[in-house]
Design an enzyme around this catalytic site. Structure first.
Site, PDB file in Angstrom:
ATOM      1  CE  LYS A 178      23.587  -3.754  -5.820  1.00  0.00           C
ATOM      2  NZ  LYS A 178      23.653  -3.258  -4.438  1.00  0.00           N
TER       3      LYS A 178
ATOM      4  CD  GLN B   9      23.224  -5.278  -1.316  1.00  0.00           C
ATOM      5  OE1 GLN B   9      23.974  -4.886  -2.194  1.00  0.00           O
ATOM      6  NE2 GLN B   9      21.948  -4.939  -1.296  1.00  0.00           N
TER       7      GLN B   9
ATOM      8  CG  ASP C 144      26.770   1.473  -2.331  1.00  0.00           C
ATOM      9  OD1 ASP C 144      25.906   1.526  -3.230  1.00  0.00           O
ATOM     10  OD2 ASP C 144      27.019   0.452  -1.674  1.00  0.00           O
TER      11      ASP C 144
END
Ligand code: GUN
Length: 297
Positions: free
Chosen positions: A53, A97, A120
């Protein structure tokens, strides 16, 4: 093999190219898009994903602020990191994450992220808005990427039976909400199967579109796939394989060769959904920067 491959790598590269153009326009307007990336603990797969990412952001002109901590971190310290990123005017998106190490509350952490920076799409406010059909809500990257892959097949989804295997907050649950929306590449009849579903094959064989996100290597065999189905495999599983240099190979949740005999379209692992997750995260981040720069179209 009869199925055509849906090339997630190629489609993701196109999207990342579009994101780079938009990021440049933001920078020219004085707002360099910024993503805060939080990694806690030493899960090897999470490390790999975060590395990918961060690299993709650099290539697209998105600045990253990486915060890496070991699993000894307390909940309060982690929340303080999120608060700090929420306050940072150079940060337009925040990614923590998942999964977090045991003992840390994912609900509390994702709920602490400013919904305006929640690229997200895991914050309950964004999940609620998305479910209610508000197109301004950030959508979680993986299901949004899956919808994009389905769109590119050109297969009609309106009224079609979409079967989703898996009910996680990251994929299955939001995927079902997306495919139910009154919008193009949705409007589907959705069934969600999961670990407690009886006679899984009887359900999956009904899917004109079958989306599998359970994290069980090759759970879906060829005889569980409807003839002519579109099969999207979200699983990325490490399976021991001493013949490989790393000692493992990557396998999806679908037995690819068998399923490809019956499907009309299918994604591979790797090179299917994975690259799309990254591309959609970048797209959400640049969208957030555009909003803050007053550039959103
Ligand atoms: N873990 C697996 N997928 C994701 C994702 O899309 N976002 C985050 N933050 N963690 C993940």
């Amino acid at each position: 093999m009869t199925a055509r491959i849906i090339d997630g790598k190629k489609i993701a590269a196109e999207i990342r190219g579009e994101v780079a153009v938009r990021a440049k326009a933001c920078a020219e307007a004085g707002v360099v898009p910024g993503l805060g990336v939080v990694l806690v603990g030493d899960d090897p797969a999470s490390r790999v994903y975060v590395g990918m990412k961060t690299k993709a952001c650099a290539e697209a002109g998105i600045r990253t602020r990486d915060v890496i901590r070991n699993s000894e971190i307390s909940q309060a310290e982690l929340l303080a990191i999120v608060d700090d990123l929420n306050e940072d005017p150079g940060i337009h998106g925040i990614l923590v994450q998942l999964p977090l190490p045991r003992g840390l509350s994912e609900h509390e952490v994702t709920g602490r992220i400013d919904p305006a920076k929640d690229v997200d799409g895991f914050h309950p406010v964004n999940q609620g808005r998305m479910t209610q059909g508000d197109s301004s809500a950030f959508r979680p990257a993986t299901p949004a990427g899956v919808q994009e892959l389905i769109r590119r097949t050109g297969v009609e989804t309106s009224g079609a039976h979409v079967v989703i295997v898996g009910r996680s907050n990251i994929v299955g649950m939001p995927m079902s909400a997306i495919m139910l929306q009154k919008e193009p590449t949705a409007n589907a009849t959705v069934t969600v199967a999961h670990s407690r579903t009886r006679d899984l094959g009887a359900i999956t064989r009904q899917g004109e579109i079958l989306i599998v996100a359970v994290g069980v290597p090759e759970l879906v065999r060829g005889d569980m796939v409807r003839e002519g189905a579109v099969v999207i495999d979200v699983g990325v599983n490490r399976v021991e394989d001493p013949s490989r240099p790393k000692g493992y190979r990557l396998a999806g949740d679908v037995a690819f060769e068998e399923a490809a005999e019956r499907a009309s379209w299918i994604t591979a692992v790797p090179g299917g959904v994975g690259p799309m997750t990254i591309a959609m995260l970048l797209r959400n981040t640049v969208r957030s920067a555009e909003r803050m720069a007053g550039l959103e179209s």
